[in-house]
Motif scaffolding. Structure first.
Motif, PDB file in Angstrom:
ATOM      1  N   THR A  55       0.986  -1.613   0.046  1.00 40.44           N
ATOM      2  CA  THR A  55       0.098   0.352  -0.317  1.00 40.44           C
ATOM      3  C   THR A  55       1.022   1.278   0.405  1.00 40.44           C
ATOM      4  O   THR A  55       2.465   0.872   0.299  1.00 40.44           O
ATOM      5  CB  THR A  55      -0.921  -0.152   0.885  1.00 40.44           C
ATOM      6  OG1 THR A  55      -1.942   0.600   1.252  1.00 40.44           O
ATOM      7  CG2 THR A  55      -0.616  -0.099   2.632  1.00 40.44           C
ATOM      8  N   GLU A  56       0.718   2.503  -0.148  1.00 36.19           N
ATOM      9  CA  GLU A  56       1.646   3.965  -0.455  1.00 36.19           C
ATOM     10  C   GLU A  56       1.974   4.224   0.513  1.00 36.19           C
ATOM     11  O   GLU A  56       2.566   4.896   0.914  1.00 36.19           O
ATOM     12  CB  GLU A  56      -0.076   4.498  -1.511  1.00 36.19           C
ATOM     13  CG  GLU A  56       0.712   4.330  -3.234  1.00 36.19           C
ATOM     14  CD  GLU A  56      -0.042   5.456  -3.734  1.00 36.19           C
ATOM     15  OE1 GLU A  56       0.455   6.804  -3.895  1.00 36.19           O
ATOM     16  OE2 GLU A  56      -0.832   5.131  -4.650  1.00 36.19           O
ATOM     17  N   ARG A  57       0.730   4.039   2.203  1.00 34.06           N
ATOM     18  CA  ARG A  57       0.601   5.011   2.681  1.00 34.06           C
ATOM     19  C   ARG A  57       0.305   4.021   3.849  1.00 34.06           C
ATOM     20  O   ARG A  57      -0.648   3.204   4.223  1.00 34.06           O
ATOM     21  CB  ARG A  57      -0.059   6.528   3.137  1.00 34.06           C
ATOM     22  CG  ARG A  57       0.834   7.373   2.265  1.00 34.06           C
ATOM     23  CD  ARG A  57      -0.092   8.442   2.181  1.00 34.06           C
ATOM     24  NE  ARG A  57      -1.569   8.664   1.406  1.00 34.06           N
ATOM     25  CZ  ARG A  57      -1.655   7.615  -0.025  1.00 34.06           C
ATOM     26  NH1 ARG A  57      -0.474   7.971  -0.682  1.00 34.06           N
ATOM     27  NH2 ARG A  57      -2.740   7.801  -0.246  1.00 34.06           N
ATOM     28  N   VAL A  58       0.575   4.122   4.973  1.00 37.90           N
ATOM     29  CA  VAL A  58       0.051   3.656   6.594  1.00 37.90           C
ATOM     30  C   VAL A  58       0.303   4.846   7.862  1.00 37.90           C
ATOM     31  O   VAL A  58       0.958   5.323   7.739  1.00 37.90           O
ATOM     32  CB  VAL A  58       1.125   2.901   7.013  1.00 37.90           C
ATOM     33  CG1 VAL A  58       0.837   2.061   8.639  1.00 37.90           C
ATOM     34  CG2 VAL A  58       1.331   1.078   6.267  1.00 37.90           C
ATOM     35  N   ILE A  59      -0.809   5.023   8.811  1.00 29.38           N
ATOM     36  CA  ILE A  59      -1.476   5.547   9.472  1.00 29.38           C
ATOM     37  C   ILE A  59      -1.169   5.172  10.775  1.00 29.38           C
ATOM     38  O   ILE A  59      -1.292   3.488  11.260  1.00 29.38           O
ATOM     39  CB  ILE A  59      -2.655   5.962   9.715  1.00 29.38           C
ATOM     40  CG1 ILE A  59      -2.945   6.850   8.231  1.00 29.38           C
ATOM     41  CG2 ILE A  59      -3.041   6.640  11.001  1.00 29.38           C
ATOM     42  CD1 ILE A  59      -3.901   7.310   8.517  1.00 29.38           C
ATOM     43  N   VAL A  60      -0.002   5.757  11.270  1.00 31.31           N
ATOM     44  CA  VAL A  60       0.701   4.433  13.032  1.00 31.31           C
ATOM     45  C   VAL A  60      -0.297   5.590  14.022  1.00 31.31           C
ATOM     46  O   VAL A  60       0.457   6.833  13.969  1.00 31.31           O
ATOM     47  CB  VAL A  60       2.059   5.126  12.954  1.00 31.31           C
ATOM     48  CG1 VAL A  60       2.150   4.203  14.329  1.00 31.31           C
ATOM     49  CG2 VAL A  60       2.850   4.179  11.648  1.00 31.31           C
ATOM     50  N   SER A  61      -0.650   5.179  15.042  1.00 30.13           N
ATOM     51  CA  SER A  61      -1.932   5.581  15.291  1.00 30.13           C
ATOM     52  C   SER A  61      -1.133   5.314  17.214  1.00 30.13           C
ATOM     53  O   SER A  61      -0.541   4.701  17.653  1.00 30.13           O
ATOM     54  CB  SER A  61      -3.212   5.474  15.843  1.00 30.13           C
ATOM     55  OG  SER A  61      -4.052   5.107  16.376  1.00 30.13           O
ATOM     56  N   GLY A  62      -1.144   6.585  17.723  1.00 32.57           N
ATOM     57  CA  GLY A  62      -0.965   6.872  18.929  1.00 32.57           C
ATOM     58  C   GLY A  62       0.904   6.411  19.882  1.00 32.57           C
ATOM     59  O   GLY A  62       1.186   6.029  20.473  1.00 32.57           O
ATOM     60  N   PRO A  63       1.498   5.984  18.425  1.00 33.32           N
ATOM     61  CA  PRO A  63       2.811   6.505  18.373  1.00 33.32           C
ATOM     62  C   PRO A  63       3.714   7.428  19.827  1.00 33.32           C
ATOM     63  O   PRO A  63       3.400   7.930  19.426  1.00 33.32           O
ATOM     64  CB  PRO A  63       4.296   6.975  17.170  1.00 33.32           C
ATOM     65  CG  PRO A  63       3.206   7.477  16.663  1.00 33.32           C
ATOM     66  CD  PRO A  63       1.243   7.161  17.274  1.00 33.32           C
ATOM     67  N   SER A  64       5.134   7.078  20.527  1.00 30.64           N
ATOM     68  CA  SER A  64       5.828   7.693  21.260  1.00 30.64           C
ATOM     69  C   SER A  64       6.658   7.766  20.606  1.00 30.64           C
ATOM     70  O   SER A  64       7.047   7.578  19.421  1.00 30.64           O
ATOM     71  CB  SER A  64       6.068   6.711  22.324  1.00 30.64           C
ATOM     72  OG  SER A  64       7.441   5.108  21.565  1.00 30.64           O
ATOM     73  N   GLY A  65       7.502   8.446  21.145  1.00 25.37           N
ATOM     74  CA  GLY A  65       8.402   9.384  20.821  1.00 25.37           C
ATOM     75  C   GLY A  65       9.971   8.629  19.437  1.00 25.37           C
ATOM     76  O   GLY A  65      10.331   8.539  18.646  1.00 25.37           O
ATOM     77  N   GLU A  66       9.495   6.910  20.824  1.00 28.00           N
ATOM     78  CA  GLU A  66      10.416   6.390  20.871  1.00 28.00           C
ATOM     79  C   GLU A  66       9.987   5.435  19.178  1.00 28.00           C
ATOM     80  O   GLU A  66      10.867   5.201  18.484  1.00 28.00           O
ATOM     81  CB  GLU A  66      10.599   5.529  21.580  1.00 28.00           C
ATOM     82  CG  GLU A  66      12.067   4.271  21.628  1.00 28.00           C
ATOM     83  CD  GLU A  66      13.325   4.356  21.323  1.00 28.00           C
ATOM     84  OE1 GLU A  66      13.633   6.371  21.903  1.00 28.00           O
ATOM     85  OE2 GLU A  66      14.546   4.147  20.943  1.00 28.00           O
TER      86      GLU A  66
END
Ligand SMILES: Nc1ncnc2c1ncn2[C@@H]1O[C@H](COP(=O)(O)O)[C@@H](O)[C@H]1O
Ligand SMILES: Nc1ncnc2c1ncn2[C@@H]1O[C@H](COP(=O)(O)O)[C@@H](O)[C@H]1O
Ligand SMILES: Nc1ncnc2c1ncn2[C@@H]1O[C@H](COP(=O)(O)O)[C@@H](O)[C@H]1O
Ligand SMILES: Nc1ncnc2c1ncn2[C@@H]1O[C@H](COP(=O)(O)O)[C@@H](O)[C@H]1O
Ligand SMILES: [Mg+2]
Ligand SMILES: [Mg+2]
Ligand SMILES: [Mg+2]
Ligand SMILES: [Mg+2]
Ligand SMILES: [Mg+2]
Ligand SMILES: [Mg+2]
Ligand SMILES: [Mg+2]
Ligand SMILES: [Mg+2]
Lengths: 225, 225, 225, 225, 225, 225, 225, 225
Positions: free
Chosen positions: H30-41
């Motif tokens: 797929t072209e894009r992925v959404i990362v939900s709720g990531p920490s800084g790390e």
């Protein structure tokens, strides 16, 4: 009626006399009123106070008044998990119908026996609804399942059908709120009115433009008030 | 070890020194100890205090000690709903393996995409387990679904994977407790030890008699202590 | 009947008419139906609608239909903590019996007077069950105690017997979920059906192989459906 | 000190400076102060601010000040279910000792292995205490068991040792509150101070009259203030 | 009777027939039985089934049987915050009296008008009790206040008198559990039996030695069973 | 500023940069801003971003900006139960002062030692306030007591000071909500801003007319906007 | 009557006989008594026991006794969100009237149709009250809205009008407690007495000084008792 | 992507390595992925592992991947109550944009200052959206207000912005669930993904037919899958 939503009288917490009086007053300005959650005594007094007005049963609601709303062309598919979820689902259906939406209903679908979902899904696909309502109590998993199988918005309608810890609808609504299936939104436990109105607004928004395409007709209740 | 259940040290609430000392003491009387829920600091001190003892990772648990338990012939199938449920599931698997049970594991099965369940179900049928563990967080519906498709007992293992209202595992465990699929029992949120031990006791009871049939061999941990 | 589990009709939330109608319909395809949680009115209408069908009392359940299931050889020991836990325990026993399991029951065992546990434990050891159900309300400690004394899986059945804070079964189920005795799994408060079905699946899995050994007979409800 | 109860400084919610300052001020009017629930930083500052004052560790509490209280003749038996319950139990013991009570402690008694209770019970009977404290987390059943076996009042001290649903001490305290063993009263989760003070008041009331019998001596802290 | 505690029959959850039968059976081995929480129907059937046995009202309890227990010399002061707390307090008093304790009762003391506490406190000081029970609903602050003013143990007895959020006794019991007055322990909401038994055990322990002093008589129910 | 209430910036959930930027923007239109609940990092950045603006500490709040509000003549008496309640009480006081109210504060009053209430009550009577704020954690009984002793409205300010069950401020707020002392209203746990604003509105309404009497001066913030 | 607050008898939890007797006793020392929350049976017995005493209906309360209180000059505006909130609002109004306050009431204002708020707001501004009570159930947002539009203190009165999750008044009270509108304080769910007394104390404090200005008359119930 | 919903990776509970690896794997299909709720790390490792892939910030989410989705013609209006609600609202907006919907956003609207709603409402009417999202914390009243003013479906997005009792988003979600404004449905606290996907499905259903009317073009993601 605001947003095309019919007038609703919440019966619990009102005396039968109050409910009957409010119905009578409202019927002077609108054709039909929905009484939500009436007791037997509420129903008796409404019928007695309005002897010439037809009163139709709609699960845990009553439709008070004659006639039918004009169809908008909106389409809703309504699914009930079990027999006990029916009264709440019927209230939702009554509200949507009052908003001009065409509704197809199926029930006793269950979640523990997935094969029972097959028939309804085929009927659903043929009907091509703008929105789906799924009413479920207990663990409330059916809306998540359905939402994973259809490409239109699903309104989860949790019911207070259950037992033991979480059996007052808490488990059902928490399950729907946790759902990992995007596209599922929920209303409160046993809130058939809210589910029906939300679904009808969704369906009527689509119907507004579908109608344009097909007939250039007037769509009710759409646009920003 | 009581009932064939391995010695477990619950690490949370104990100092790293206490955990290391208890492990050392227990290893004088048993071959392996399972440390449940260790922090990084717990793990570091155990390894340092027991430099000659192998320490294996098992998700949120550690298996401390050398060797392998004797196989009982019991068979367990372990299913995880998502990646985040794996550490808890692995703890359950480690406990069951310590009790001599053969375990097959699958994961990332989900509930919103039912087609993903097909492959695991076929593998499950071929393996013919005595018991199934299903670990799931969020709305916790997968154990109900699986229980409706297999004819052996299912142990529901709710995990604290979730968000918002009910996301600490409450929605998952309530959902499993409400389940309308008979044959599903549950353990507490994130209690991999309890799920593994329960499933192994079930499997070993069946294996006790299966072994008799096939080989007249000795069955471990069965009967009434 | 799925997994050998009998047909269950949950009465609460259904009208007496619905319950009677569902029973009648089901009895065309199966010999017996279990009605769970009927009110007096539910029971009256079922008996009236089915005048020729025997209806047996089973605590908070009714067994509707004639005859007895074929025995599978599975063995269950069922323990009730107090008199008030009996109706729920009897429902569990009825479900297990319908699944062909032989059940021995004891009750009024308590937890504050441990000496009272001695007699039942001896009887239990002589019976050598494949599984034990322990029903308890209030602080719900009895399943933990029993699980520490036997080597087979224990199903904890919390009941809504109690008072004050936590007295609706919450204290009992939380206590069982917290149990530090591995091998104990639980069902929801007052869920006699779930406890009976789980225990019977466990017992029938063991009986399947025990039967092979002893008689090469056919075991019911085992394997993967 | 009111009722013979020592001065207590609750550290959580106060800055280390506040705790140190309050201790210093109190030590001008009393010999010893108990700091409840100090962090490492709290402890460091107290020691630094009071370099000449002895500071003893007492689980989750500190005893700040020199010397020992005069014995009253009261007798307390203190039982801890597991290793993790020790810090809270030690706080209770420290408070009771400050009130002049003689305390015997046992721990790691458990509830799932009843045989482990035998030794402590014999020691308890020989000691003939006026009161018993039982600290337990998880399902909190041990106080109920002990209360059923002794003829003096039992103070249940629930601890926040546990996991999953109810694991913050909720299951433990609910279990004790539901207890069907009369003679058991409880204090809040992790409230070692409350348990110790209650038990010491009970013991000192008995000691007041026992002393009269034996020596006609003066009993401290008894009577109505 | 264990620990000198009278036989108690918890009526809720039992049928009137069961309660009457259990009373009759128990009265063969003991002089009096306390029925806790009977409904009107429970009471009617007990009186009918035992026509020759005196039945005395004790708030939410009944004392079934003739005669009086032998006095132990223990002394209890019982305080009720309001009129509505009386039925629960009377149950506690009945249990303590059955254990031989002399009880003085006051009520309608309140917490919002502290001046009303003055008279009871003087009476309390003159009576010199070994223990105090304080029953209170709503915000449950009275036990804390009393505990700050007397030097003997106080048993807090929360009642389900209240309204709105927390009005089912939750606010009352939480308030007592949070109490910053050491020496206060609590029992569950409306648990008059538990409060009475705990207080009587405390009083009888003191009386055991007071009696020795005064008369060298035999003290009942003391020591370790 | 709406209703005379100063501008408030809730810091939690905002980045330090956002807080500093909002303060700077607001200070262009008002003399002072109150920052509620800042972390150390929030405070550091505000001071750094506004090097020429005075920043005063007010417990868990900061008052950012120079000068003082014009006095309205309103009078508030502020009582804190313990040392740990001070930061929240100081926030309330800062808000009321910003609204022109004269505030007298006392603390460490407690509820278990009623004698400690005497001095403050005398001071209170001499001051003749228009409103009283009482901040308390744990069992939260002090506001009820005070409300029973004064004839002006009391605002209960529950704090999150406590331990175990209900110790997050739940017991305190429930206790205040259950209060049987009419004239007591409450704000949320730790909501110093709300308590201060409510009390100041009450005081300023009275001052509006008192001022008329005494001096015919202008009262700020009164009347209906 | 303390603080000018009328005598209140809380009927729930008392027998009809107790309520009638307490009323009779109180009426010897005061002119009127308010009975809060009476059942039909309570009301019947009060009327029968006091045949010559007028009994007026005031929503969920009764005003028992003849005559009217002397007006203080205090002014209160009382708003109800819906028809079902009226009984609780009327109780609050009755209490405030008994305290001499002039009350204007409006209802059926709602929050979903903001235009309906316009009329009442104009009336409110013309009346210039010292305090406003807003009663609302369901999501309880109306007090927040009103508080943002007026410059006097607002007392939020949550009612148990609602459905599903939070429908017992929990959502309403939580919403009011979360309110971001400073100047809003709350009483417990359905606590009309508390709301009325709080509002009257606020109004009477202002009236005390307004009266001075206008007439140098004596203000009742003000100052510190 | 199922139903046109983009691939979502929930970061909490996964290690940074797992998140990076899953993103890499998904980006092959797929072209894009959404990362939900990531920490800084989490964010650091994703950027490091995918050095050539653009990563855009979207509040509490990240959009990983290049390019833009094809517009569907659907229209969404997104409203945030306060600054602190923005991160969650932005996540919802990112998800809807990935589904081809045109989004207009406004924020800092509040509920206590209704005048601030006027501007956004005019903009909303001009934009004529198919659906509205309203994000709000604290008492969560804004969605109800907005829903009463527009004629299209509103999705309530409660946030965990708040304080004290109910401040974790509980008050906000309960308020929205209680809403008496039909046409409002909700997702879980902080569930930006769910709100965005639901709103986009609604908008795209309408766009499907609007497109037909205007251009006979292909509508994405509509119909039943
Ligand atoms: N496709 C899915 N269907 C249902 N539940 C899922 C799915 N994927 C993940 N979950 C649940 O969501 C949580 C997070 O999953 P994951 O992101 O794979 O770690 C787990 O607890 C699973 O129970
Ligand atoms: N053998 C046991 N039986 C019952 N409870 C136990 C036992 N061991 C530990 N516990 C409980 O489990 C918790 C942890 O115990 P431990 O691991 O010994 O610190 C404690 O709160 C105990 O109450
Ligand atoms: N138009 C409305 N807007 C907001 N809340 C309302 C409205 N009508 C009724 N309510 C609330 O809904 C509940 C039932 O109202 P009613 O049906 O008028 O008795 C009451 O608690 C009100 O707080
Ligand atoms: N003026 C306002 N009216 C209503 N709610 C607000 C207002 N300002 C902020 N909020 C709410 O208060 C919380 C904090 O807002 P803010 O301080 O702007 O981040 C948000 O969740 C908003 O829902
Ligand atoms: Mg009907
Ligand atoms: Mg690991
Ligand atoms: Mg029966
Ligand atoms: Mg220490
Ligand atoms: Mg009675
Ligand atoms: Mg500060
Ligand atoms: Mg009335
Ligand atoms: Mg970001």
């Amino acid at each position: 009626a605001r947003k095309g939503v019919p007038e609703i009288v919440y019966a619990p917490g009102k005396t039968p006399e109050q409910v009957a009086r409010i119905c009578a007053a409202m019927l002077e300005g609108t054709e039909r009123v929905i009484v939500s959650g009436p007791s037997g005594e509420h129903e008796r007094l409404v019928r007695q106070a309005l002897p010439d007005v037809p009163v139709r049963d709609a699960g845990r609601a009553l439709v008070v008044g004659a006639g039918e709303p004009a169809p908008t062309g909106g389409r809703l598919y309504a699914i009930g998990a079990g027999t006990s979820d029916l009264p709440v689902l019927e209230e939702a259906v009554a509200v949507a119908r009052e908003m001009g939406v065409a509704v197809k209903t199926t029930h006793d679908v269950g979640v523990a026996g997935l094969h029972r979902l097959r028939g309804p899904l085929e009927e659903l696909r043929a009907f091509d609804p703008d929105c789906v309502i799924v009413a479920a109590g207990m663990e409330g998993a059916l809306p998540t399942l359905v939402s994973g199988l259809v490409a239109v918005p699903v309104v989860g309608l949790p019911t207070s059908v259950g037992y033991g810890l979480g059996g007052d609808g808490t488990a059902a609504i928490l399950g729907m709120l946790q759902s990992c299936s995007p596209g599922l939104s929920v209303v409160n436990v046993d809130n058939g009115v809210g589910a029906g109105a939300t679904a009808a607004l969704i369906a009527n928004r689509a119907a507004l433009y579908r109608n344009d395409t097909e007939s250039n007709g007037q769509a009710p209740g759409a646009g920003v008030s």
